[in-house]
Design a protein around this motif. Structure first.
Motif, short mmCIF file in Angstrom:
data_model
loop_
_atom_site.label_atom_id
_atom_site.label_comp_id
_atom_site.label_asym_id
_atom_site.label_seq_id
_atom_site.Cartn_x
_atom_site.Cartn_y
_atom_site.Cartn_z
N VAL A 54 0.92 -1.18 -0.06
CA VAL A 54 0.13 0.15 -0.03
C VAL A 54 0.79 1.28 0.19
N THR A 55 0.42 2.20 -0.91
CA THR A 55 1.12 3.61 -1.00
C THR A 55 0.30 4.59 -0.01
N ALA A 56 0.72 5.44 0.55
CA ALA A 56 0.02 6.60 1.14
C ALA A 56 0.75 7.85 0.71
N GLU A 57 -0.21 8.90 0.17
CA GLU A 57 0.42 10.16 -0.01
C GLU A 57 -0.50 11.26 0.49
N VAL A 58 0.04 12.41 0.51
CA VAL A 58 -0.45 13.63 0.98
C VAL A 58 -0.64 14.57 -0.20
N THR A 59 -2.14 14.47 -0.72
CA THR A 59 -2.38 15.07 -1.83
C THR A 59 -2.50 16.77 -1.80
N GLY A 60 -2.66 17.30 -0.70
CA GLY A 60 -2.68 18.55 -0.58
C GLY A 60 -2.82 19.10 0.88
N TRP A 61 -2.71 20.47 1.20
CA TRP A 61 -3.07 20.59 2.57
C TRP A 61 -3.01 22.27 2.51
N ARG A 62 -3.61 22.69 3.55
CA ARG A 62 -3.89 24.36 3.61
C ARG A 62 -4.44 24.53 5.14
#
Length: 176
Positions: A54-62
């Motif tokens: 499994v791969t985990a990713e942060v796709t954006g933040w604000r």
């Protein structure tokens, strides 16, 4: 004669205990896995550093107030995605807001099944509370699977505790 029977009986009792797995001494050991390298996109690994698929990713933040508690000021609102073949095992990773020097400002554990949704890909979003949200430079994920959160130690439970435990969540001020 009575002493001989008692000695023979004690030996039989010890043999029964040993054969049943109930030895007098437990060989319980506690170890903590090494923490993997944090990144925006990581391949999740188990406590023996083997990929879980499994791969985990942060796709954006604000930076923005949480809609339920806007009076508390800005928090870090981040989006994430988990992809892979074994999502049914619900792997989890620590997500950490860090400053420009990768010093931890706050962390929390994020589970892959947050949205209880699609097969193969899970997406979601979370709010992360930090003391100084204006210092956040990025949100990183730590690749170590936190879903096996049973952290009973030998001291807690000599029979069922012990083994390799996932790394502890990073503390504020720690550098990733």
């Amino acid at each position: 004669m009575v002493v001989a029977r008692m000695v023979a009986g004690a030996g039989s009792m010890l043999a029964m205990l040993s054969l049943s797995g109930c030895g007098l001494l437990w060989s319980c050991t506690d170890t903590t896995a090494e923490r993997g390298e944090a990144g925006v996109r990581v391949d999740i690994v188990d406590t023996e550093e083997r990929p879980v698929g499994v791969t985990a990713e942060v796709t954006g933040w604000r930076r923005e107030p949480h809609p339920q508690v806007p009076q508390e000021g800005d928090q870090i609102h981040f989006d994430f995605r988990f992809e892979g073949d074994t999502l049914g095992s619900d792997p989890a990773v620590d997500a950490c807001a860090v400053d420009e020097e990768r010093v931890v400002l706050g962390c929390q554990t994020v589970h892959s099944m947050t949205d209880f949704g699609r097969v193969g890909t899970y997406t979601g979003d979370e709010y992360l509370t930090v003391d100084h949200p204006e210092q956040v430079a990025e949100v990183l994920l730590i690749p170590d699977d936190q879903s096996t959160h049973d952290r009973r130690t030998c001291e807690d439970d000599i029979k069922d505790g012990g083994g390799v435990h996932p790394p502890d969540e990073p503390e504020r001020g720690e550098k990733l």
